[in-house]
Each structure stands twice: as C-alpha cells, then as structure tokens.
Design a protein around this motif. Structure first.
Motif, PDB file in Angstrom:
ATOM      1  N   GLU A  50       0.848  -1.203   0.000  1.00 36.43           N
ATOM      2  CA  GLU A  50       0.000   0.000   0.000  1.00 36.43           C
ATOM      3  C   GLU A  50       0.877   1.244   0.000  1.00 36.43           C
ATOM      4  OE1 GLU A  50      -3.321  -0.107  -0.039  1.00 36.43           O
ATOM      5  OE2 GLU A  50      -3.510  -2.281   0.180  1.00 36.43           O
ATOM      6  N   ILE A  51       1.597   1.454  -1.082  1.00 43.11           N
ATOM      7  CA  ILE A  51       2.568   2.549  -1.139  1.00 43.11           C
ATOM      8  C   ILE A  51       1.918   3.912  -0.939  1.00 43.11           C
ATOM      9  CG2 ILE A  51       2.501   2.857  -3.661  1.00 43.11           C
ATOM     10  CD1 ILE A  51       5.647   2.932  -1.456  1.00 43.11           C
ATOM     11  N   ARG A  52       0.655   4.052  -1.335  1.00 41.63           N
ATOM     12  CA  ARG A  52      -0.010   5.353  -1.199  1.00 41.63           C
ATOM     13  C   ARG A  52      -0.259   5.732   0.255  1.00 41.63           C
ATOM     14  NH1 ARG A  52      -3.653   1.592  -2.095  1.00 41.63           N
ATOM     15  NH2 ARG A  52      -5.654   1.652  -1.034  1.00 41.63           N
ATOM     16  N   LYS A  53      -0.143   4.763   1.191  1.00 39.18           N
ATOM     17  CA  LYS A  53      -0.346   5.042   2.610  1.00 39.18           C
ATOM     18  C   LYS A  53       0.936   5.485   3.312  1.00 39.18           C
ATOM     19  CE  LYS A  53      -4.325   2.008   3.251  1.00 39.18           C
ATOM     20  NZ  LYS A  53      -4.840   0.840   3.994  1.00 39.18           N
ATOM     21  N   VAL A  54       2.049   5.441   2.590  1.00 37.33           N
ATOM     22  CA  VAL A  54       3.321   5.884   3.164  1.00 37.33           C
ATOM     23  C   VAL A  54       3.448   7.387   2.901  1.00 37.33           C
ATOM     24  CG1 VAL A  54       5.834   5.611   3.091  1.00 37.33           C
ATOM     25  CG2 VAL A  54       4.353   3.628   2.763  1.00 37.33           C
ATOM     26  N   PRO A  55       3.720   8.170   3.934  1.00 35.16           N
ATOM     27  CA  PRO A  55       3.795   9.630   3.736  1.00 35.16           C
ATOM     28  C   PRO A  55       4.838  10.023   2.691  1.00 35.16           C
ATOM     29  CG  PRO A  55       3.794   9.077   6.073  1.00 35.16           C
ATOM     30  CD  PRO A  55       3.923   7.789   5.322  1.00 35.16           C
ATOM     31  N   VAL A  56       4.506  11.059   1.951  1.00 36.06           N
ATOM     32  CA  VAL A  56       5.392  11.559   0.894  1.00 36.06           C
ATOM     33  C   VAL A  56       6.731  11.989   1.482  1.00 36.06           C
ATOM     34  CG1 VAL A  56       5.657  13.352  -0.873  1.00 36.06           C
ATOM     35  CG2 VAL A  56       3.440  12.258  -0.532  1.00 36.06           C
ATOM     36  N   THR A  57       6.723  12.503   2.697  1.00 31.34           N
ATOM     37  CA  THR A  57       7.979  12.931   3.327  1.00 31.34           C
ATOM     38  C   THR A  57       8.935  11.754   3.528  1.00 31.34           C
ATOM     39  OG1 THR A  57       6.891  12.720   5.482  1.00 31.34           O
ATOM     40  CG2 THR A  57       7.004  14.930   4.513  1.00 31.34           C
ATOM     41  N   VAL A  58       8.390  10.573   3.736  1.00 33.58           N
ATOM     42  CA  VAL A  58       9.227   9.373   3.869  1.00 33.58           C
ATOM     43  C   VAL A  58       9.626   8.877   2.483  1.00 33.58           C
ATOM     44  CG1 VAL A  58       9.251   6.963   4.628  1.00 33.58           C
ATOM     45  CG2 VAL A  58       8.249   8.725   6.100  1.00 33.58           C
ATOM     46  N   LEU A  59       8.662   8.814   1.561  1.00 33.66           N
ATOM     47  CA  LEU A  59       8.955   8.330   0.196  1.00 33.66           C
ATOM     48  C   LEU A  59      10.029   9.162  -0.493  1.00 33.66           C
ATOM     49  CD1 LEU A  59       5.416   7.494  -1.234  1.00 33.66           C
ATOM     50  CD2 LEU A  59       7.226   5.907  -0.619  1.00 33.66           C
ATOM     51  N   SER A  60      10.036  10.451  -0.250  1.00 36.70           N
ATOM     52  CA  SER A  60      10.994  11.331  -0.934  1.00 36.70           C
ATOM     53  C   SER A  60      12.433  11.066  -0.497  1.00 36.70           C
ATOM     54  CB  SER A  60      10.629  12.794  -0.685  1.00 36.70           C
ATOM     55  OG  SER A  60      10.800  13.124   0.686  1.00 36.70           O
ATOM     56  N   ARG A  61      12.616  10.347   0.572  1.00 32.70           N
ATOM     57  CA  ARG A  61      13.959  10.046   1.071  1.00 32.70           C
ATOM     58  C   ARG A  61      14.375   8.599   0.809  1.00 32.70           C
ATOM     59  NH1 ARG A  61      11.620  14.022   3.754  1.00 32.70           N
ATOM     60  NH2 ARG A  61      12.873  15.686   4.651  1.00 32.70           N
ATOM     61  N   CYS A  62      13.632   7.908  -0.052  1.00 31.03           N
ATOM     62  CA  CYS A  62      13.881   6.488  -0.300  1.00 31.03           C
ATOM     63  C   CYS A  62      14.089   6.208  -1.785  1.00 31.03           C
ATOM     64  CB  CYS A  62      12.684   5.659   0.165  1.00 31.03           C
ATOM     65  SG  CYS A  62      12.302   5.802   1.910  1.00 31.03           S
ATOM     66  N   GLN A  63      14.848   5.155  -2.061  1.00 31.07           N
ATOM     67  CA  GLN A  63      14.871   4.590  -3.405  1.00 31.07           C
ATOM     68  C   GLN A  63      13.723   3.605  -3.459  1.00 31.07           C
ATOM     69  OE1 GLN A  63      18.743   2.801  -3.755  1.00 31.07           O
ATOM     70  NE2 GLN A  63      19.449   4.487  -5.030  1.00 31.07           N
ATOM     71  N   ARG A  64      13.036   3.569  -4.592  1.00 33.29           N
ATOM     72  CA  ARG A  64      11.858   2.712  -4.687  1.00 33.29           C
ATOM     73  C   ARG A  64      12.080   1.638  -5.741  1.00 33.29           C
ATOM     74  NH1 ARG A  64       5.722   4.798  -5.789  1.00 33.29           N
ATOM     75  NH2 ARG A  64       4.897   2.786  -6.401  1.00 33.29           N
ATOM     76  N   PHE A  65      11.769   0.409  -5.366  1.00 30.80           N
ATOM     77  CA  PHE A  65      11.846  -0.726  -6.272  1.00 30.80           C
ATOM     78  C   PHE A  65      10.485  -1.408  -6.282  1.00 30.80           C
ATOM     79  CE2 PHE A  65      16.073  -0.077  -4.518  1.00 30.80           C
ATOM     80  CZ  PHE A  65      16.833   0.018  -5.674  1.00 30.80           C
ATOM     81  N   ASP A  66       9.785  -1.328  -7.396  1.00 32.68           N
ATOM     82  CA  ASP A  66       8.488  -1.986  -7.526  1.00 32.68           C
ATOM     83  C   ASP A  66       8.709  -3.397  -8.030  1.00 32.68           C
ATOM     84  OD1 ASP A  66       6.822   0.176  -6.751  1.00 32.68           O
ATOM     85  OD2 ASP A  66       7.147   1.117  -8.707  1.00 32.68           O
TER      86      ASP A  66
END
Length: 177
Positions: A50-66
């Motif tokens: 549920e990636i949309r439930k993770v705050p944008v402030t946290v996502l912006s500091r991560c590398q994302r691998f789908d």
C-alpha cells in the motif's frame, strides 16, 4: 533508538520493516528524523503493498523498487527445476495449474507445490487433475460448458452443472472467477 550504534560484526545494520504502511503517524515522524540524516552504517528496507499510505515525506527520502509478478512460464520453469532436484514426479500440466493459481508469486507457488508433494502417494506422479482437485479448481471444460449454459439462458442446467462442480470439490468462487 539502536540506529545510532554501529554493528558489532557486519558492515551495516539492516532494518527491514514489513508492511511499513501500517506504522502510525508518530512512528513515521520518529523514523523521518533518522531518514533525514541516516548514519552511514544503517540501511532500511521498507516493504509494502500500500505505497499510497506511506507519507510523501518518507517516500521522498527512499529509493523505490516496484516488484512485479513472475510470468507463468517462468514460474513453471522454476518449479520444474525444483521438482527435478527433489526427484518429484509431476507432469507439466500440474505445474501450469500451480503457476496459474499462484498468480505470479514464487512464494505462493512453492507453498502450493509443497502441499501437492505432501498429499501425493508414494512414487505417485502428481497430475494436473490431482492438482486441480487439491486446489478446489473446476475442470476447465466443465467451466466452459457452464458459461455456455449461462449465455444460452439455460438456468436450470447451469445450476445443475455448478452443483456437479461443487460436489466434485470445486470452489464456487473460483469457478466464477
């Protein structure tokens, strides 16, 4: 709290947070402070469906691998290799049934294969029909017949066919799917 301490034996401390979307807002705020200036010896791995439930402030500091689902052909190949190494007699149709039922998940495919191996008799080859019975799947030709009966508007025959499939062990929800 323990993030600030260096690892005793390894180069990195790896924190794996499964279902990260379930963290509370307070937990995300606490994590954000560490993510803003992470120690060099720390790595975080966040897993979520549920990636949309993770705050944008946290996502912006991560590398994302789908991660994507594995194609059925590749799953069949993986299962073929495993059954060959384990000396398990299984036909290709049964492996295809497992791959379709797993819906692209290697973990689910291995779990289903393990169930099939546990339920087989000694020196018995696992067949496609045996696998369908184990999974509660309907005979495909009977399901197609059921669809034709529904399209013709033949409700009594369709209900009788569905009852026969159910009596044979097919899960009605899977038949409808």
């Amino acid at each position: 709290e323990a993030v600030r301490y260096k690892p005793a034996l390894a180069r990195y401390k790896v924190y794996i947070i499964d279902e990260v979307h379930m963290l509370s807002n307070q937990a995300f705020n606490g994590l954000l402070k560490t993510l803003e200036e992470p120690p060099e010896h720390v790595k975080f791995v966040f897993a979520t469906t549920e990636i949309r439930k993770v705050p944008v402030t946290v996502l912006s500091r991560c590398q994302r691998f789908d991660l994507r689902r594995i194609e059925a052909d590749r799953l069949v190949g993986l299962l073929t290799d495993i059954t060959a190494k384990e000396n398990v007699a299984i036909d290709r149709d049964a492996l295809a049934v497992v791959a379709r039922a797993a819906e692209g998940s290697a973990r689910d495919a291995l779990s289903l294969l393990d169930q099939a191996i546990a339920h087989r008799g000694a020196d018995e080859t696992i067949s496609g029909n045996a696998m369908r019975a184990l999974l509660g799947l309907a005979d495909r030709t009977r399901t197609i017949d059921l669809f034709a009966e529904v399209m013709r508007g033949d409700a009594s025959t369709a209900l009788a066919t569905l009852r026969d499939l159910y009596d044979a062990g097919a899960d009605p929800q899977l038949v409808l799917q």
